[in-house]
Enzyme design. Structure first.
Site, PDB file in Angstrom:
ATOM      1  N   GLY A  21      39.569  39.215  38.744  1.00 31.61           N
ATOM      2  CA  GLY A  21      38.699  39.833  37.758  1.00 31.61           C
ATOM      3  C   GLY A  21      38.079  41.140  38.214  1.00 31.61           C
ATOM      4  O   GLY A  21      37.337  41.773  37.472  1.00 31.61           O
ATOM      5  N   HIS A  22      38.380  41.595  39.428  1.00 38.04           N
ATOM      6  CA  HIS A  22      37.753  42.825  39.949  1.00 38.04           C
ATOM      7  C   HIS A  22      38.826  43.758  40.484  1.00 38.04           C
ATOM      8  O   HIS A  22      38.905  43.973  41.693  1.00 38.04           O
ATOM      9  CB  HIS A  22      36.753  42.476  41.051  1.00 38.04           C
ATOM     10  CG  HIS A  22      35.745  43.547  41.286  1.00 38.04           C
ATOM     11  ND1 HIS A  22      35.935  44.585  42.159  1.00 38.04           N
ATOM     12  CD2 HIS A  22      34.525  43.751  40.759  1.00 38.04           C
ATOM     13  CE1 HIS A  22      34.876  45.356  42.176  1.00 38.04           C
ATOM     14  NE2 HIS A  22      34.010  44.873  41.332  1.00 38.04           N
ATOM     15  N   PHE A  23      39.646  44.276  39.826  1.00 40.29           N
ATOM     16  CA  PHE A  23      39.880  44.465  38.408  1.00 40.29           C
ATOM     17  C   PHE A  23      41.267  43.956  38.072  1.00 40.29           C
ATOM     18  O   PHE A  23      42.170  44.154  38.877  1.00 40.29           O
ATOM     19  CB  PHE A  23      39.769  45.945  38.048  1.00 40.29           C
ATOM     20  CG  PHE A  23      38.378  46.492  38.225  1.00 40.29           C
ATOM     21  CD1 PHE A  23      37.446  46.351  37.214  1.00 40.29           C
ATOM     22  CD2 PHE A  23      37.992  47.119  39.395  1.00 40.29           C
ATOM     23  CE1 PHE A  23      36.171  46.853  37.355  1.00 40.29           C
ATOM     24  CE2 PHE A  23      36.717  47.610  39.552  1.00 40.29           C
ATOM     25  CZ  PHE A  23      35.803  47.484  38.530  1.00 40.29           C
TER      26      PHE A  23
END
Length: 95
Positions: free
Chosen positions: A14-16
């Site tokens: 999620g990052h990224f």
């Protein structure tokens, strides 16, 4: 001190999505760990000046450079290859 965040580190999902980048807080966590490794446990720390110059990618090998211009104060640089990833100041104590 060497800094490498593996591709499977839990901070990365999620990052990224599609292009993972090591979060700045993880880089700072490693900087503080390097200071404590050299000087032992420290009291409350402040980060009055921090600058991120470029992203650190999973698997990149970076080096943390520390200098101590005064007691309870450190300057750091995180270098990956020829590029500076981050730099700043760390100060011991509240205030």
């Amino acid at each position: 001190m060497l800094l490498t965040i593996p591709h499977d580190h839990p901070c990365l999902p999620g990052h990224f999505p599609g292009r993972p980048v090591v979060p700045g807080v993880v880089v700072l966590e490693r900087v503080l760990a390097a200071i404590e490794a050299a000087h032992g446990p420290l009291p409350t720390l402040r980060l009055p000046a921090v600058k991120f110059q470029r992203p650190l990618l999973p698997g990149d090998e970076a080096r943390i450079h520390l200098e101590q211009p005064a007691p309870g104060r450190w300057r750091f640089r995180v270098i990956c290859g020829e590029a500076q990833v981050a730099s700043g100041d760390v100060v011991a104590g509240a205030g």
